[in-house]
Enzyme design. Structure first.
Site, mmCIF file in Angstrom:
data_model
loop_
_atom_site.group_PDB
_atom_site.id
_atom_site.type_symbol
_atom_site.label_atom_id
_atom_site.label_comp_id
_atom_site.label_asym_id
_atom_site.label_seq_id
_atom_site.Cartn_x
_atom_site.Cartn_y
_atom_site.Cartn_z
ATOM 1 N N HIS A 189 0.189 15.217 4.208
ATOM 2 C CA HIS A 189 1.506 15.847 4.356
ATOM 3 C C HIS A 189 1.464 16.999 5.363
ATOM 4 C CE1 HIS A 189 3.655 13.594 1.241
ATOM 5 N NE2 HIS A 189 2.522 13.611 0.579
ATOM 6 N N SER A 199 -1.237 2.456 4.275
ATOM 7 C CA SER A 199 -0.476 2.228 5.504
ATOM 8 C C SER A 199 -0.308 0.758 5.850
ATOM 9 C CB SER A 199 -1.116 2.974 6.686
ATOM 10 O OG SER A 199 -1.093 4.355 6.458
ATOM 11 N N GLU A 221 9.830 3.270 12.034
ATOM 12 C CA GLU A 221 9.828 3.604 10.605
ATOM 13 C C GLU A 221 10.895 4.650 10.284
ATOM 14 O OE1 GLU A 221 7.376 3.591 6.727
ATOM 15 O OE2 GLU A 221 6.827 2.577 8.581
ATOM 16 N N ASP A 227 -0.119 7.800 10.374
ATOM 17 C CA ASP A 227 -0.441 6.415 10.047
ATOM 18 C C ASP A 227 -0.474 5.544 11.294
ATOM 19 O OD1 ASP A 227 -0.423 7.325 7.478
ATOM 20 O OD2 ASP A 227 1.412 6.274 6.873
#
Length: 377
Positions: free
Chosen positions: A29, A121, A155, A167
């Site tokens: 994160h 992922s 995404e 990712d």
């Protein structure tokens, strides 16, 4: 397409590409906060067998999903128009066209052994393998970071997950035998040798079987909280907060934002410490960093769950040098750094603990740093 070597009408494919899933050693994160990450690519990958079409139809088939192919009209692609697994490859084609590239349809067969919903992922692997295939087949000339940014936009804008860049960069840019030290602000990267076998170590991956869906809103809320905190502190991103200034900064923030900021700042510091240890060849010292990272994700970021906590606690009790959840959280996988001789014992202990708790048996395997996206044939 009925299989990796043929399309349904019998015509031969134009090529086969692969793009891997990933585990992140440390740096969770932090990517959407312009921070540091340290992922490695998995041997598990999505493979795409592709043949271009001239009729503007994108025909998608998945070995894992089974059933009939999904047929889409490329010109009609738009966010919200495709559901299920097919939205990931469709997103790439839409994003390429939105970026001004004159690309059309294709027959695409996808065969992936990256576990889905496991924080490894699997979606990025599908996005990146199709981006790599279209890049080659259309001669777009995009380099690795450009492909990763394109897959991230797919995404973000088409799938609807406001993920960072880690990712996709891992899936495209990782190299065999190395971890990828990535600065997500400017995409500066360095391959850091990770010779686990040479150090007598193994990286055990525990897929807890708890599925997560980052599109459910929780991920977006966390990102929004971090952005709000940065704004309140007058920073471009939380990456700009020096650890020495953390206590004073926390005093300036609402109580609900303090744990998020504490995690991001301390996690960036953990990444830098981990890289220093790898550079010094002290791989075993990574263990406590992993465990500290999990405590931060559990207590400050609150993205762990009972199954991942059990896997971490059991692995460490059984002799792992350190362990933590990897990926966005809310389930998924745990990694544990173990000595080679303790690999089976730690895996067996975690499985037994899950059985005793009434959980389904986890999937466990040892991961070795693999290569990023590439053409196979």
């Amino acid at each position: 397409m009925t299989g990796p070597q043929s399309v349904r009408d019998g015509a031969a494919p134009e090529g086969i590409w692969a793009a891997p899933g990933r585990v992140n050693l440390i740096g969770e994160h932090t990517d959407y906060n312009d921070g540091f990450v340290l992922p490695v690519a998995l041997p598990h990958a999505a493979r795409a067998t592709v043949r271009l079409r001239a009729d503007g139809v994108l025909r998608l088939h998945s070995e894992q999903a089974g059933g009939a192919a999904v047929e889409l009209v490329v010109a009609d692609l738009a966010p919200g128009t495709v559901d299920g697994w097919a939205k990931y490859p469709a997103a790439v084609v839409w994003t390429l066209r939105a970026a001004g590239y004159d690309v059309g349809g294709a027959d695409v067969h996808i065969d992936s052994d990256v576990p889905t919903g496991a924080g490894l992922s699997s979606s990025a692997a599908i996005e990146c393998v199709l981006a790599a295939a279209y890049n080659d087949l259309h001669g777009l000339g995009l380099d690795g970071p450009a492909l990763a940014r394109l897959a991230q936009r797919a995404e973000n804008a088409f799938v609807g997950v406001p993920c960072g860049i880690m990712d996709q960069m891992a899936s495209v840019c990782c190299t065999e035998g190395n971890a990828l030290f990535l600065d997500t602000r400017d995409l500066a990267q360095r391959q850091v040798p990770l010779d686990l076998a040479g150090a007598g170590l193994r990286l055990l991956v525990v897929d807890t079987g708890v599925k997560h869906d980052l599109a459910d809103g929780a991920y977006a809320e966390l990102r929004a909280g971090c952005e709000r905190a940065a704004a309140l502190l007058g920073l471009a991103a939380l990456r700009d907060l020096d650890p020495a200034g953390l206590p004073a900064a926390l005093d300036r923030l609402p109580a609900e934002l303090r744990p998020l900021v504490r995690h991001v700042v301390t996690e960036n510091a953990r990444v830098e410490r981990a890289v220093a240890l790898l550079d010094a060849g002290d791989l075993a010292a990574l263990g406590p960093i992993l465990t500290a990272g999990h405590a931060s994700l559990r207590d400050d970021y609150r993205v762990s769950c009972p199954e991942t906590d059990l896997a971490v606690d059991t692995a460490v009790a059984a002799g792992a040098l350190g362990a933590r959840m990897t990926g966005g959280g809310f389930g998924g996988s745990v990694i544990a750094l173990v000595t080679a001789e303790r690999l089976d014992a730690v895996a067996d202990a975690v499985t037994a603990a899950f059985t005793a708790a009434g959980y389904a048996a986890p999937r466990t395997f040892a991961a070795t740093p693999a290569a990023g996206a590439r053409r196979l044939a």
